[in-house]
Scaffold this active site. Structure first.
Site, PDB file in Angstrom:
ATOM      1  N   TYR A 145     -36.267  -3.503 -33.231  1.00 49.40           N
ATOM      2  CA  TYR A 145     -36.466  -2.614 -32.238  1.00 49.40           C
ATOM      3  C   TYR A 145     -35.760  -1.271 -32.637  1.00 49.40           C
ATOM      4  CZ  TYR A 145     -38.872  -5.511 -28.709  1.00 49.40           C
ATOM      5  OH  TYR A 145     -39.638  -6.335 -27.914  1.00 49.40           O
ATOM      6  N   LYS A 196     -35.168 -17.107 -38.923  1.00 50.65           N
ATOM      7  CA  LYS A 196     -36.201 -17.166 -39.742  1.00 50.65           C
ATOM      8  C   LYS A 196     -35.501 -17.344 -41.017  1.00 50.65           C
ATOM      9  CE  LYS A 196     -40.640 -17.779 -41.098  1.00 50.65           C
ATOM     10  NZ  LYS A 196     -41.373 -18.931 -40.866  1.00 50.65           N
ATOM     11  N   ASP A 228     -40.630 -20.338 -35.902  1.00 51.10           N
ATOM     12  CA  ASP A 228     -42.312 -20.645 -35.888  1.00 51.10           C
ATOM     13  C   ASP A 228     -42.087 -22.152 -35.269  1.00 51.10           C
ATOM     14  OD1 ASP A 228     -40.954 -21.567 -38.107  1.00 51.10           O
ATOM     15  OD2 ASP A 228     -42.669 -21.422 -39.092  1.00 51.10           O
ATOM     16  N   ASP A 252     -37.748 -11.717 -27.464  1.00 51.33           N
ATOM     17  CA  ASP A 252     -38.932 -10.900 -26.767  1.00 51.33           C
ATOM     18  C   ASP A 252     -39.921 -11.897 -26.799  1.00 51.33           C
ATOM     19  OD1 ASP A 252     -40.407  -8.985 -25.543  1.00 51.33           O
ATOM     20  OD2 ASP A 252     -41.584  -8.674 -27.284  1.00 51.33           O
ATOM     21  N   ASP A 256     -41.271 -14.850 -23.322  1.00 52.44           N
ATOM     22  CA  ASP A 256     -42.374 -14.676 -22.371  1.00 52.44           C
ATOM     23  C   ASP A 256     -43.132 -16.336 -22.677  1.00 52.44           C
ATOM     24  OD1 ASP A 256     -42.299 -12.181 -22.079  1.00 52.44           O
ATOM     25  OD2 ASP A 256     -44.474 -11.720 -22.382  1.00 52.44           O
TER      26      ASP A 256
HETATM   27  C1  IPM Z   1     -39.492  -7.037 -22.363  1.00 49.12           C
HETATM   28  C2  IPM Z   1     -40.545  -6.204 -22.413  1.00 49.12           C
HETATM   29  C3  IPM Z   1     -39.950  -5.001 -23.415  1.00 49.12           C
HETATM   30  C4  IPM Z   1     -39.483  -5.455 -24.873  1.00 49.12           C
HETATM   31  C5  IPM Z   1     -41.095  -3.934 -23.302  1.00 49.12           C
HETATM   32  C6  IPM Z   1     -41.707  -3.394 -22.330  1.00 49.12           C
HETATM   33  C7  IPM Z   1     -40.332  -2.546 -24.118  1.00 49.12           C
HETATM   34  O1  IPM Z   1     -41.586  -6.709 -23.263  1.00 49.12           O
HETATM   35  O2  IPM Z   1     -38.291  -6.474 -21.603  1.00 49.12           O
HETATM   36  O3  IPM Z   1     -39.305  -8.176 -22.707  1.00 49.12           O
HETATM   37  O4  IPM Z   1     -40.316  -5.836 -25.615  1.00 49.12           O
HETATM   38  O5  IPM Z   1     -38.221  -5.655 -24.813  1.00 49.12           O
HETATM   39 MG    MG Z   2     -41.036  -8.734 -23.550  1.00 48.63          MG
END
Ligand code: IPM
Ligand code: MG
Length: 369
Positions: A145, A196, A228, A252, A256
């Site tokens: 990032y 990884k 993975d 990240d 999710d």
């Molecule tokens: C998160 C989001 C952010 C990230 C985006 C909105 C920049 O997906 O907080 O997980 O990638 O960190």
């Molecule tokens: Mg995210």
């Protein structure tokens, strides 16, 4: 405890409506626990661009600098004004900027699926055990990032070349590893460290440093897993995880995926923590979900993630575990009463009642007593 200054940045999409419910909860907690909050609201994201021409207006940043914690809503509306370049759009110019500015290196994302919401989980019941309870600890200020060089070059032959750079230093890995081991010590005492290492230099260093840090936490079991495989294991046997430790981008993605197991992003809070001074840790607290523009302004959004973010703020930034727990408890009671926003509602859910954002918030306030 003396006055606590909180910057409330609601942002875009559903941000303002879920923030409103969270601030109602905060006020109820203030009365119940005789605390003293000074809450100041300020624009961020597209709301910042509309109000002051920038996703993170100077006045908003100043407010954050003078606050003890930031309660954040959500930012980013992918369909708005494509002429605004990526580096000025809210995701990078507001959210990533705040993370970097305040060195919020430790992102905690607790994922819980209580048994009563089993129907909301995409996995078969036998894979859910007695419900799910895991914590993703994601490094938030390093890796791809933020690594440099980060650029797109014109190669002059009709080709362009994009470069992102993955960088970690020993100390960056050490400090996030310590957060993960300390958290596991208060939970089921297991850390699964993701990397990884079979391909990336970063992975090799990550594994080495995490292993070394683990020696200071003999009561916690450490396991390493390739990213993975971790993505697969989360679907096959999520109950094997307690704390999942990840670098920024893997975190990240996996957070999710883990969140999907809890049925809805609308239930998941997060804490992004920086340095601790004295009794207080500076932090930014936000729902894990996004701005959900499709349901914004319709009284449909689930305010629980934002409300539980208040709970995390009280616990982590202000050491008020009692107040934080009171909120968690109120949320649990209301879920047990059968209240459901659309994202966690199912007709198969016997005794459930579908409610809007406001009623969910108000009932949680009432349950606080
Ligand atoms: C998160 C989001 C952010 C990230 C985006 C909105 C920049 O997906 O907080 O997980 O990638 O960190
Ligand atoms: Mg995210």
């Amino acid at each position: 405890m003396s006055q606590i200054k909180i910057a409330a940045l609601a942002g875009d999409g559903i941000g303002p409506e879920v923030m409103r419910e969270a601030l109602n909860v905060l006020r109820a907690i203030e009365r119940k626990f005789s605390l003293d909050f000074i809450v100041t609201e300020a624009p961020v994201g597209w709301a910042g661009i509309d109000a002051a021409g920038r996703a993170l207006p100077d006045a908003t940043l100043e407010l954050c600098r003078g606050s003890d914690a930031i309660l954040f809503g959500s930012v980013g509306l992918p369909d708005r004004d494509p002429t605004v370049p990526t580096e000025q759009r809210p995701e990078r110019a507001a959210l990533l900027r705040l993370r970097k500015e305040f060195q919020l290196f430790a992102n905690l994302r607790p994922v819980r699926l209580p048994k009563i919401l089993a129907h909301a989980c995409p996995l078969r019941p036998e894979r859910q055990g007695d419900g799910l309870d895991l914590l993703v600890v994601r490094e938030l200020t390093g890796g791809m990032y933020f690594g440099t060089p980060k650029m797109t070059e014109d190669l002059g032959n009709g080709q362009r070349r994009a470069t992102d750079t993955m960088v970690y230093t020993t100390s960056e890995i050490e400090r996030i590893a310590r957060v993960a081991f300390a958290a596991a010590g208060n939970r089921r005492k297991k850390v699964t460290s993701i990397d990884k290492a079979n391909v990336l230099e970063n992975g090799v260093l990550w594994r080495e440093v995490v292993t070394r840090v683990s020696k200071s936490y003999p009561e916690v079991t450490l396991e390493h897993m390739f990213v993975d495989n971790a993505a697969m294991q989360l679907l096959l046997k999520p109950t094997q995880f307690d704390v999942i430790l990840c670098e920024n981008m893997f975190g990240d993605i996996l957070s999710d995926e883990a969140a999907a197991l809890a049925g809805s992003l609308g239930m998941l809070p997060s804490a992004s923590l920086g340095a601790t001074t004295g009794q207080r840790t500076f932090g930014l607290y936000e729902p894990a979900g996004g701005t959900a523009p499709d349901i914004a302004g319709k009284n449909l959004a689930n305010p629980i993630a934002q409300i539980l973010s208040v709970s995390m703020m009280l616990t982590y930034s202000f050491g008020r575990v009692d107040a934080g727990d009171a909120i968690q408890n109120a949320v649990r009671v209301v879920i047990e009463q059968g209240l459901r926003t659309g994202d966690i509602y199912s007709t198969a859910d016997v005794g459930a009642r579908r409610v809007g954002t406001r009623e969910m918030g108000a009932t949680i306030v009432a349950a606080l007593g």
